[in-house]
Enzyme design. Structure first.
Site, short mmCIF file in Angstrom:
data_model
loop_
_atom_site.label_atom_id
_atom_site.label_comp_id
_atom_site.label_asym_id
_atom_site.label_seq_id
_atom_site.Cartn_x
_atom_site.Cartn_y
_atom_site.Cartn_z
N SER A 1 0.16 0.99 1.29
CA SER A 1 0.00 2.45 1.25
C SER A 1 0.39 3.15 2.54
O SER A 1 0.49 4.39 2.57
CB SER A 1 -1.46 2.81 0.91
OG SER A 1 -1.71 2.57 -0.45
N LYS B 1 3.13 5.81 2.55
CA LYS B 1 2.89 7.23 2.26
C LYS B 1 3.21 8.12 3.46
O LYS B 1 3.45 9.33 3.30
CB LYS B 1 1.44 7.46 1.82
CG LYS B 1 1.08 6.86 0.47
CD LYS B 1 -0.37 7.18 0.10
CE LYS B 1 -0.70 6.70 -1.31
NZ LYS B 1 -0.74 5.22 -1.42
N SER C 1 -5.68 8.32 -0.21
CA SER C 1 -4.59 7.40 -0.56
C SER C 1 -4.33 7.41 -2.06
O SER C 1 -4.31 6.35 -2.71
CB SER C 1 -4.93 5.98 -0.08
OG SER C 1 -3.79 5.15 -0.14
#
Length: 696
Positions: A351, A354, A525
């Site tokens: 993640s 991102k 997230s």
């Protein structure tokens, strides 16, 4: 009690000159402003008269020019001769009896009776003419208190029976207390004089001297008491000063009351609001020596050295639980690389990818842009079509959404209801193309809560429980959202359809601004929201709204802004795919552009919100429950984006060291160790070491 004896008039003097040698008794009046009364001593010492009691009779002045023996009406006289003889005659009304010797008898010698202790002393007075008057029992007044009237006989300067008197200047009488007086009937009883309480009076202003007196040898008539007014209360006959005295006394009393009230109020206020402490004046305290724990992060802070950072990270980086560790540390103020370990080697970011999508959104989209969801009129009457606008944050249950500032489905329903009845609902998802699930995504992640099929219309990111961030998602978020709309508007159900071109808009709702959407996706997230933003970047840059189009759009935007993506390879915008590979150096370069101390770089102003979107260590988002134990020194000083996949953990963000210098970092670990109990805490210790190093 018998009435007081009547006062004699001066008419008797003209006809009774021969009687001047006869002894008389003179009785003083109560005031110095009034003449004395004289009575024949023989009459006073003789037996009481057997005649009828005296009666009140007004006293009037004789008309000018009246001769002896013609008394004024209503004033009986004695010894005057003529028709007004001893019995009074017809001109004087009913007689009250003689109070002096008969006509022809010699007049008594004038004397004055003075009470002394229990005795009465008779003092001879110089011979003078006297006048006897019958005085009724009535209030008296001075001549100057009488109303204006025709001058009386007494006011004549030259009377027929007198020669012009030598002018004489009257001297003002000294102020003295009035003598105690007695009536004739009190003289027989020999009662002691009544003692009056002395009256304190305010000093009166001394009047100016009167004009020259009339040419008279005997000015007694100016103070002659005259009766004739009907009896009135004494205050009617009081002097002009008495009302003024009363008013002065009232003013004084009221003034004292006001002063007393103010004094009482002041004392109460002082005691009520702190007493003497409330009015104490103390010198100001010395300035406090402030030692702020939080210092401003500036470029002027001591710069760390690569050797110092390497020494600080040697131990934490060698922790075996981290497996294969790659990373990079950069000083954004100088651009100096302070620590590298495989920083150019592509690794799975999870993640932390991102960061790239968020940076591309801030660089390409307007921060105030909003995602719009509309309902338009369908092709048939009573039919409406929902056009998905790419907003996955619409709240189906107000108050339970995990997306701050989200629009609500109820608002959209109410707008459409106001336009008329609805019998059929359709939903249009044509905004996106391609597959709804990304490459190498697993369907198990839908039930696991990590993701939902990516469609342009859904409620609460496809969550079944709107308030559970990590709760299970639905496999058909578009159909579920359309059915919820149809149920609330009163239609039987919803089906997929296409909106007619140029159809009338019946309702519209908008998401939070893009900047807030970016912040929200980084804090929790959220994979679905990240993919929706990647598609908006694709639409903005002219690419198709799909996974491939979103990835291409992100790469194009970052490359256009000077970032090197040569070794980067990723297939989605959220980092959920395990096939994504990027070097740690790419992440630190993007963070360096956002964290520069000046705005000389045009990218910095646009990317600055990226730093505030990062979760705070031990405080917010995905880092709220972390940074305990040996990593506690980094709590509150570190902001970072986490990344977690099976066998992969990452942490990328910024830290303020003890010298106030901002450093950016990225660490990616590939390890089979327990992520929650071992790998993540080890990454936290590694970042916390940067906080405490100083390293200069």
């Amino acid at each position: 009690m018998p009435d007081e004896p009547q006062w004699p008039t001066e008419d008797d003097d003209a006809g009774s000159v021969a009687a001047a040698s006869e002894s008389t008794v003179q009785v003083s009046r109560p005031s110095v402003d009034q003449p004395t009364m004289r009575f024949p001593l023989a009459a006073i010492l003789s037996a009481p008269s057997t005649q009828e009691p005296l009666r009140s009779s007004p006293v009037r002045s004789a008309p000018n020019g009246a001769g002896a023996g013609h008394s004024a009406s209503g004033v009986p006289t004695t010894g005057s001769g003529g028709s007004g003889g001893p019995s009074g005659g017809s001109a004087g009304g009913k007689s009250h009896g003689a109070i002096g010797p008969e006509v022809g008898q010699p007049r008594a010698t004038p004397v004055r009776i003075e009470p002394k202790n229990d005795q009465i002393r008779v003092v001879p007075r110089p011979e003078q003419k006297t006048t006897e008057l019958s005085v009724p029992n009535a209030k008296t007044a001075r001549v100057d208190q009488l109303p204006n009237s025709e001058p009386s006989w007494f006011d004549k300067t030259n009377r027929p029976d007198q020669q012009p008197a030598r002018p004489e200047q009257r001297q003002p009488r000294p102020e003295q207390r009035p003598e105690q007086t007695r009536r004739v009937d009190q003289l027989h009883r020999q009662e002691p004089p009544r003692q009056e309480q002395p009256r304190q009076e305010q000093p009166r202003p001394v009047p100016p001297p009167p004009p020259p007196a009339r040419q008279e040898s005997q000015p007694v008539h100016q103070d002659l008491p005259v009766t004739g007014y009907e009896e009135e209360p004494e205050d009617r006959l009081a002097t002009d000063d008495e009302p003024r005295k009363g008013r002065r006394s009232l003013v004084v009393v009221l003034s004292l009351l006001v002063v007393a009230a103010l004094a009482g109020a002041t004392i109460y206020a002082v005691e009520e609001f702190g007493g003497t402490k409330a009015i104490e004046t103390r010198p100001p305290a010395a300035p406090a020596n402030v030692q702020p724990l939080v210092k401003a992060a500036t470029a002027g802070a001591p710069a760390p050295t690569p050797a110092g950072v390497a020494q600080a990270l040697t131990g934490p980086a060698a922790n075996g639980v981290l497996g294969t560790l790659t990373g990079s540390v950069i000083d954004p103020a100088s651009g100096t690389a302070l620590w590298q370990q495989g920083d150019t080697t592509p690794a799975t970011p999870a993640s932390s990818l991102k960061i790239l999508t968020a940076a591309a959104a801030l660089l390409s989209l307007e921060k105030t842009d909003q995602l719009s969801t509309k309902v338009v009129q369908g092709a048939e009457p009573g039919t409406v079509v929902i056009i998905g606008g790419g907003d996955p944050t619409i709240s189906g249950a107000p108050g339970k959404s995990v997306y701050p500032g989200a629009a609500t489905l109820d608002d959209l329903v109410n707008q459409v209801k106001a336009k008329g009845p609805v019998t059929k609902v359709q939903f249009d998802l044509s905004r996106y193309t391609g597959e709804a699930l990304g490459p190498q995504w697993e369907t198990a992640d839908i039930a696991g809560g990590s993701v939902a099929p990516i469609v342009p219309f859904m409620l609460d990111g496809g969550r079944v429980d709107q308030s559970n961030v990590n709760g299970a998602r639905t496999a058909s978020p578009g159909q579920a959202a359309a059915d919820a709309f149809a149920q609330r508007i009163g239609a039987s159900g919803a089906t997929a359809g296409t909106a007619p071109a140029g159809a009338q808009v019946l309702g519209e709702i908008k998401s939070a601004p893009v900047e807030q959407l970016v912040d929200n996706m980084m804090q929790i997230s959220d994979n679905v929201l990240t993919e929706a933003i990647a598609r908006e970047i694709a639409i903005k840059t002219g690419n198709e709204a799909s996974f491939a189009g979103g990835v291409k759009a992100v790469r194009d935007v970052l490359t256009k802004n000077g970032f090197d993506l040569t070794t980067a390879n990723f297939v989605d915008g959220s980092g959920l795919s395990a096939s994504n590979k990027i070097p740690a150096k790419l992440l630190t370069e993007v963070l360096t552009a956002a964290a520069k101390p000046t705005l000389d770089d045009p990218r910095t102003a646009k990317l600055r919100p990226l730093l505030t979107a990062l979760p705070v260590a031990g405080g917010s988002g995905t880092l709220a429950g972390r940074y305990g134990g040996t990593a506690a020194q980094g709590k509150g000083w570190i902001r970072a984006k986490t990344g977690t996949l099976t066998g992969v953990n990452a942490l990328a963000g910024m830290v303020v060291d003890v010298d106030g210098r901002v450093l950016v970092f990225s660490f990616m670990s590939a390890s089979n160790a327990n992520a929650e109990r071992e790998v993540r805490p080890a990454l936290d210790v590694l970042a916390a070491a940067l906080r405490g190093c100083g390293c200069s």
